[in-house]
Design a protein around this motif. Structure first.
Motif, PDB file in Angstrom:
ATOM      1  N   ILE A  61      45.989  -6.819  19.353  1.00 37.79           N
ATOM      2  CA  ILE A  61      44.763  -6.478  18.990  1.00 37.79           C
ATOM      3  C   ILE A  61      44.714  -4.941  19.312  1.00 37.79           C
ATOM      4  O   ILE A  61      43.750  -4.314  18.558  1.00 37.79           O
ATOM      5  CB  ILE A  61      44.018  -7.271  19.817  1.00 37.79           C
ATOM      6  CG1 ILE A  61      43.781  -8.688  19.195  1.00 37.79           C
ATOM      7  CG2 ILE A  61      42.439  -6.510  19.693  1.00 37.79           C
ATOM      8  CD1 ILE A  61      43.262  -9.716  20.047  1.00 37.79           C
ATOM      9  N   LEU A  62      45.359  -4.345  20.401  1.00 39.98           N
ATOM     10  CA  LEU A  62      45.153  -3.198  20.831  1.00 39.98           C
ATOM     11  C   LEU A  62      46.002  -2.122  19.732  1.00 39.98           C
ATOM     12  O   LEU A  62      45.776  -0.920  19.856  1.00 39.98           O
ATOM     13  CB  LEU A  62      45.686  -2.761  22.312  1.00 39.98           C
ATOM     14  CG  LEU A  62      44.870  -3.648  23.207  1.00 39.98           C
ATOM     15  CD1 LEU A  62      45.325  -3.296  24.482  1.00 39.98           C
ATOM     16  CD2 LEU A  62      43.365  -3.267  23.178  1.00 39.98           C
ATOM     17  N   LYS A  63      46.866  -2.721  18.732  1.00 37.44           N
ATOM     18  CA  LYS A  63      47.548  -1.908  17.576  1.00 37.44           C
ATOM     19  C   LYS A  63      46.326  -1.703  16.655  1.00 37.44           C
ATOM     20  O   LYS A  63      46.560  -0.689  15.664  1.00 37.44           O
ATOM     21  CB  LYS A  63      48.265  -2.405  17.035  1.00 37.44           C
ATOM     22  CG  LYS A  63      49.628  -2.849  18.106  1.00 37.44           C
ATOM     23  CD  LYS A  63      50.784  -3.381  17.202  1.00 37.44           C
ATOM     24  CE  LYS A  63      51.811  -3.890  18.085  1.00 37.44           C
ATOM     25  NZ  LYS A  63      52.728  -4.816  17.340  1.00 37.44           N
ATOM     26  N   ALA A  64      45.009  -2.173  16.685  1.00 34.11           N
ATOM     27  CA  ALA A  64      44.037  -2.055  15.733  1.00 34.11           C
ATOM     28  C   ALA A  64      43.329  -0.573  15.586  1.00 34.11           C
ATOM     29  O   ALA A  64      43.256  -0.042  16.681  1.00 34.11           O
ATOM     30  CB  ALA A  64      42.918  -3.251  15.734  1.00 34.11           C
ATOM     31  N   ALA A  65      42.885  -0.269  14.481  1.00 33.81           N
ATOM     32  CA  ALA A  65      42.241   1.225  14.299  1.00 33.81           C
ATOM     33  C   ALA A  65      40.872   0.835  14.491  1.00 33.81           C
ATOM     34  O   ALA A  65      39.991   1.631  14.937  1.00 33.81           O
ATOM     35  CB  ALA A  65      42.390   1.697  12.937  1.00 33.81           C
ATOM     36  N   ILE A  66      40.488  -0.434  14.337  1.00 38.48           N
ATOM     37  CA  ILE A  66      39.042  -0.908  14.477  1.00 38.48           C
ATOM     38  C   ILE A  66      39.019  -2.289  14.740  1.00 38.48           C
ATOM     39  O   ILE A  66      40.021  -3.040  14.354  1.00 38.48           O
ATOM     40  CB  ILE A  66      38.191  -0.593  12.994  1.00 38.48           C
ATOM     41  CG1 ILE A  66      36.739  -0.635  13.335  1.00 38.48           C
ATOM     42  CG2 ILE A  66      38.592  -1.234  11.924  1.00 38.48           C
ATOM     43  CD1 ILE A  66      35.992   0.087  12.124  1.00 38.48           C
ATOM     44  N   VAL A  67      37.905  -2.861  15.541  1.00 39.36           N
ATOM     45  CA  VAL A  67      37.750  -4.109  15.862  1.00 39.36           C
ATOM     46  C   VAL A  67      36.444  -4.622  15.365  1.00 39.36           C
ATOM     47  O   VAL A  67      35.362  -3.995  15.644  1.00 39.36           O
ATOM     48  CB  VAL A  67      37.715  -4.496  17.272  1.00 39.36           C
ATOM     49  CG1 VAL A  67      37.623  -5.671  17.726  1.00 39.36           C
ATOM     50  CG2 VAL A  67      39.410  -4.278  17.772  1.00 39.36           C
ATOM     51  N   MET A  68      36.276  -5.800  14.610  1.00 42.05           N
ATOM     52  CA  MET A  68      35.050  -6.472  14.330  1.00 42.05           C
ATOM     53  C   MET A  68      34.727  -7.583  15.334  1.00 42.05           C
ATOM     54  O   MET A  68      35.682  -8.634  15.401  1.00 42.05           O
ATOM     55  CB  MET A  68      34.758  -6.772  12.922  1.00 42.05           C
ATOM     56  CG  MET A  68      33.724  -7.332  12.367  1.00 42.05           C
ATOM     57  SD  MET A  68      32.548  -8.374  13.174  1.00 42.05           S
ATOM     58  CE  MET A  68      33.498  -9.985  12.662  1.00 42.05           C
ATOM     59  N   LYS A  69      33.680  -7.578  16.126  1.00 43.09           N
ATOM     60  CA  LYS A  69      33.563  -8.570  17.168  1.00 43.09           C
ATOM     61  C   LYS A  69      32.359  -9.509  16.409  1.00 43.09           C
ATOM     62  O   LYS A  69      31.277  -8.942  16.134  1.00 43.09           O
ATOM     63  CB  LYS A  69      32.993  -7.888  18.454  1.00 43.09           C
ATOM     64  CG  LYS A  69      32.725  -8.717  19.343  1.00 43.09           C
ATOM     65  CD  LYS A  69      32.417  -8.057  20.816  1.00 43.09           C
ATOM     66  CE  LYS A  69      31.109  -7.478  20.936  1.00 43.09           C
ATOM     67  NZ  LYS A  69      29.984  -8.280  20.918  1.00 43.09           N
ATOM     68  N   SER A  70      32.659 -10.733  16.777  1.00 43.29           N
ATOM     69  CA  SER A  70      31.755 -11.736  16.225  1.00 43.29           C
ATOM     70  C   SER A  70      30.431 -11.635  17.329  1.00 43.29           C
ATOM     71  O   SER A  70      30.690 -11.620  18.609  1.00 43.29           O
ATOM     72  CB  SER A  70      32.016 -13.246  16.133  1.00 43.29           C
ATOM     73  OG  SER A  70      32.932 -13.244  15.064  1.00 43.29           O
ATOM     74  N   PRO A  71      29.150 -11.694  16.868  1.00 43.03           N
ATOM     75  CA  PRO A  71      28.102 -11.497  17.827  1.00 43.03           C
ATOM     76  C   PRO A  71      28.090 -12.589  18.811  1.00 43.03           C
ATOM     77  O   PRO A  71      27.286 -12.193  19.844  1.00 43.03           O
ATOM     78  CB  PRO A  71      26.895 -11.869  16.841  1.00 43.03           C
ATOM     79  CG  PRO A  71      27.438 -12.681  15.566  1.00 43.03           C
ATOM     80  CD  PRO A  71      28.752 -12.199  15.578  1.00 43.03           C
ATOM     81  N   GLY A  72      28.655 -13.553  19.025  1.00 45.10           N
ATOM     82  CA  GLY A  72      28.621 -14.663  20.147  1.00 45.10           C
ATOM     83  C   GLY A  72      29.418 -14.107  21.371  1.00 45.10           C
ATOM     84  O   GLY A  72      29.442 -14.613  22.398  1.00 45.10           O
ATOM     85  N   ILE A  73      30.351 -12.916  21.067  1.00 41.77           N
ATOM     86  CA  ILE A  73      31.277 -12.509  21.946  1.00 41.77           C
ATOM     87  C   ILE A  73      30.683 -11.655  22.836  1.00 41.77           C
ATOM     88  O   ILE A  73      30.334 -10.597  22.342  1.00 41.77           O
ATOM     89  CB  ILE A  73      32.671 -12.164  21.438  1.00 41.77           C
ATOM     90  CG1 ILE A  73      33.282 -13.224  20.732  1.00 41.77           C
ATOM     91  CG2 ILE A  73      33.616 -11.559  22.625  1.00 41.77           C
ATOM     92  CD1 ILE A  73      34.544 -12.799  19.994  1.00 41.77           C
TER      93      ILE A  73
END
Length: 445
Positions: A61-73
């Motif tokens: 996950i930490l290799k990502a340029a961007i993260v989309m987080k679902s609203p429940g988290i």
């Protein structure tokens, strides 16, 4: 080299974002701390998207340029803290999808009424033969619609959690239905933090855009005085006559915007109750700004059928009306529900308490409620608040049992109202599951 996006949460918004991201050339990883539904696994596999369940592989996950987080988290989840500590931007599906569409965006937020208002706006614009997509917190994923359909106007229901993750998102028309304390467990129990989250819907608007809001809501009007926005303000009010915006006078609603005038008798609105009059004002103000024909607005408001799980009349059994208001996940929504009851009411309440203050409900309970059924894993707070207010108060952990008890304590002419004032996650998957279980239990009486 392709950019990598990590998507936290493999539900509707996560899978929709994954489909759009794959289409736009991202290397995609969907990671869910829990279990993925089989239908979503199949979709991800069909699109050749990498997914994992039952935990997060932090190194990937930490290799990502961007993260989309679902609203429940929540932001305080360990994985989110680690991502933010690495300086990786965390955004919501709303933000990601909006970057890939040129459609007009209409965004609706608020503590209560946003689903009804969103559905009503969608209905109005569909009746006007516009090419409309209804998404966000309801219906299909916004991102999936952007990936798979060509749509001119999106009507988006947007929660505060989704707004927390916006950066550049700017709806042409924004609606704030109202703001009352809700989800305070996610906002350090600071009401101002929650208000600020709601107002993020307007933060990127320009003077060419519109913000429609409830001018009778002191939380909204006070905030606007201290934190002006750039968009054009379009208020609606039940109590004051407005030169610009929407108001009620002599049992009619009037709307005046940019030389467009519309009026309609409140009796002709399909949805009853003061809060629904406000929802109708907000929705018809949007239609008026878009120059929809007056006959179309009128016919749409007369014919709209309402929303599942929101004061939904299920069945009448033995002259007792059973009403499903499972979508009332906070005190203010339940206030509206109890306020609209015109017969003695058996009230089913309970679930995950989000720091609720129940005192606003006391006068309505005294006036309307004959029995209370507490439906939750932990009912102690409800019992202490309401134990002395009614003759009958009963605890249960099962919807079937709650409905059977309600059936036993009602008399002809009563109502049975499921309006929990709480989240559903202790006993149910979500409020829809809770509402459907209620309806099934009623049908099985």
């Amino acid at each position: 080299m392709s950019k990598k996006i990590a998507i936290l949460g493999g539900g509707e918004s996560g899978v929709g974002t994954a489909i759009l991201a794959k289409q736009k050339g991202y290397e995609v990883l969907v990671s869910d701390f829990g279990k993925l539904k089989e239908t979503y696994k199949k979709v991800l596999t069909d699109f050749d998207i990498v997914w994992e369940e039952g935990g997060h592989t932090e190194a990937e996950i930490l290799k990502a340029a961007i993260v989309m987080k679902s609203p429940g988290i929540p932001d305080k989840a360990p994985i989110v803290k680690a991502i933010l500590a690495h300086g990786i931007p965390v955004i919501s599906e709303i933000e990601f999808a909006a970057r890939y569409t040129d459609a007009m965006l209409i965004g609706i937020t608020g503590s209560n009424g946003k689903t009804t208002t969103t559905s009503l706006i969608g209905h109005l614009l569909t009746q006007a033969k516009l090419n409309v997509g209804i998404a966000g917190n309801i219906g299909d994923s916004f991102a999936k619609m952007v990936a798979e359909q060509s749509i001119d106007t999106y009507v988006l229901e947007i929660s505060s959690f989704q707004l927390d993750g916006v950066v550049d998102f700017a709806p042409h028309i924004a609606v704030i239905t109202n703001i009352t304390p809700d989800h305070l467990d996610r906002y350090e129990y600071e009401f101002d933090n929650y208000i600020a989250a709601k107002f993020r819907i307007a933060m990127n608007q320009t003077p060419e855009d519109y913000l429609i809001y409830d001018a009778d809501d002191p939380v909204i009007t006070d905030w606007l005085k201290k934190h002006p926005v750039r968009s054009k303000l379009v208020p609606f009010s039940m109590h004051q006559k407005l030169d610009y915006g929407a108001y009620k006078e002599d049992n009619k609603i009037y709307i005046n915007t940019d030389n467009n005038h519309f009026s309609m008798t409140i009796q002709d609105l399909a949805l009853k109750g003061q809060h629904n009059t406000k929802n109708a004002m907000a929705a018809s103000t949007v239609a008026n700004l878009l120059s929809i024909r007056k006959t179309t607005i009128r016919e749409s408001l007369e014919g709209f059928q309402g929303v599942e799980h929101r004061l939904e009349q299920v069945l009448k059994i033995g002259n007792v009306q059973y009403i499903n208001d499972s979508k009332a996940t906070n005190v203010n929504a339940t206030f509206y529900a109890l306020d609209s009851m015109s017969a003695p009411t058996v009230w089913i309440v309970g679930g995950v308490d989000k720091g609720n203050d129940y005192r606003d409900l006391y006068p309505l309970i005294n006036e309307k409620v004959k029995a209370i059924i507490c439906l939750g894993v932990d009912n102690a707070k409800l019992m202490s608040h309401f134990g002395n207010m009614v003759d009958i108060i009963i605890e249960t952990q099962s919807m079937t049992e709650a409905v059977k008890i309600a059936y036993k304590v009602t008399e002809k002419g009563d109502n049975v109202l499921l309006s929990p004032a709480c989240a559903s996650f202790d006993l149910f998957d979500n409020y829809e599951d809770r509402g459907r279980q209620f309806k099934n239990a009623v049908r099985n009486l």
